[in-house]
Each structure stands twice: as structure tokens, then as C-alpha cells.
Design an enzyme around this catalytic site. Structure first.
Site: not given
Length: 211
Positions: A7-10, A137
Site C-alpha cells: 500500500t502506497g498509503t497515506t 508514501s
């Protein structure tokens, strides 16, 4: 299959005088490919405790299930909720024990007992408490918003708007973050309450942000 997905997630968590607010976006990516547009990254793990996930989906989901079970068992045996610092320590110890074959995750644990708490926990079990924290990220963009606009004396309503602005800033600049925003408010009075999607959409429009 889920173990291969990153997951490139915030994610973000902030403390206020009498509340904790946690938020995430929903995009799930594998390298440059959007695998899912409605991934769940914000979880209630106890009455007054929430957890956000970033990293490998399978690893993160296992940890969420483990923490829910441990905290429910603690509550049944002792008839009280585990203190937030103890929750963070339990999760930190578990991750540290497997640091040579780690769960590839970045986590936030937030909640309220005698006071509000937010902890950031890394894959090796490092645990840091702060007045606010962000993972994933998109976190550099979140910190940019928080550094300029955060104040612990914000009202809950203002705090919700702040985390929405912070996540929205990340979505605009980080290709691995996107989709709808999920927000939860944790207070002593009401415990963990996740806001309805319709309410978040209305706030995004009111703030003049892009969905």
C-alpha cells in the site's frame, strides 16, 4: 496473494485536548498499478482505540486481527480497556520479536484513556508517541500541512477538517495515494466513531478540495 500487495498509503493521527482523530485514504497499489480503489486502512481495535495500516496488506491485516483478539481478551479478563500506551507496547514487542523476518508495515495506534495518545510504530517495533503522526508514501505532504496548521486546542470539527486537508494534500502529490478519505474520531464520551462517507464528502466540498 495479499502478501504481495504494497500500500502506497497515506495515514494520519492527531491528538486534541479531549480527542484523537485518525484518517486514511483508500487507494491500494502494487508498484505503479492501482490494485484497489476502496481499501480499508483504518480500524477500530478496542472501544477507545484505533489503528491505521501502511505496508504489505496481508501482514497488516494479520496484525489488526491479532490486536483485536488480544484487546478483547484483556477486556474480558480485567473488565477494563487496555491503556493506549500498553497497546502500543504490546504491538511494538510483537514486531520486535520478528524483526529479522519482519512484518512489512508502518502503523499508527491512537486512542484515549486518561488523555489522548498517538503512537507511530515501525516494522522493527520502534514506537514513538507524538502529538501527531503520519505514515506511508504521502506522509511528507501531510507533515507539511500539520506543521503549519496544527494546534492542540483545535475543536474536534476543526481537527476533522485539518486531517481531511492533510490527506487531500498527499493525494494531489503522491500517485500511490487516492480515493475517498476515511476519518474516525475517538473521545471518552463516545469512544471510536467512524464518520459516514457522506459527511466526509460534504466536508471535502465545503473546504473546496478535490474528491
Amino acid at each position: 496473494m495479499n502478501q504481495t500487495l504494497e500500500t502506497g498509503t497515506t495515514t494520519v493521527g492527531i491528538t486534541l485536548t479531549d480527542a484523537v482523530i485518525m484518517a486514511t485514504e483508500r487507494r491500494v497499489t502494487m508498484e505503479n498499478f492501482i490494485m484497489h480503489k476502496n481499501g480499508k486502512k483504518l480500524f477500530q481495535i478496542d472501544t477507545y482505540t484505533g489503528m491505521t495500516i501502511a505496508g504489505l496488506v496481508g501482514d497488516a491485516q494479520v496484525l489488526v486481527r491479532y490486536m483485536k483478539a488480544e484487546l478483547e481478551l484483556y477486556r474480558l479478563q480485567r473488565r477494563v480497556n487496555m491503556p493506549i500506551e500498553a497497546v502500543a507496547t504490546l504491538l511494538s514487542n510483537m514486531l520486535n520479536q520478528v524483526k529479522y523476518m519482519p512484518y512489512m508495515v508502518q502503523l499508527l495506534v491512537g486512542g484515549i484513556d486518561t488523555s489522548p495518545h498517538v503512537f507511530s510504530i515501525d516494522a522493527a517495533g520502534g514506537s514513538v508517541e507524538d502529538i501527531y503522526a503520519s505514515t506511508g508514501s504521502g506522509s511528507p505532504f501531510v507533515y507539511g500541512v500539520l506543521e503549519s496548521q496544527y494546534n492542540e486546542k483545535l475543536s474536534i470539527d476543526e481537527g476533522v477538517d485539518l486531517v481531511i486537508r492533510a490527506i487531500s494534500a498527499a493525494k494531489q502529490r503522491d500517485s500511490a495515494s487516492g480515493g475517498m478519505i476515511d476519518v474516525a474520531v475517538i473521545t471518552k464520551k463516545d469512544g471510536y466513531v467512524q464518520l459516514p462517507t457522506e459527511q466526509i464528502e460534504a466536508r471535502i466540498k465545503k473546504l473546496g478540495l478535490i474528491l
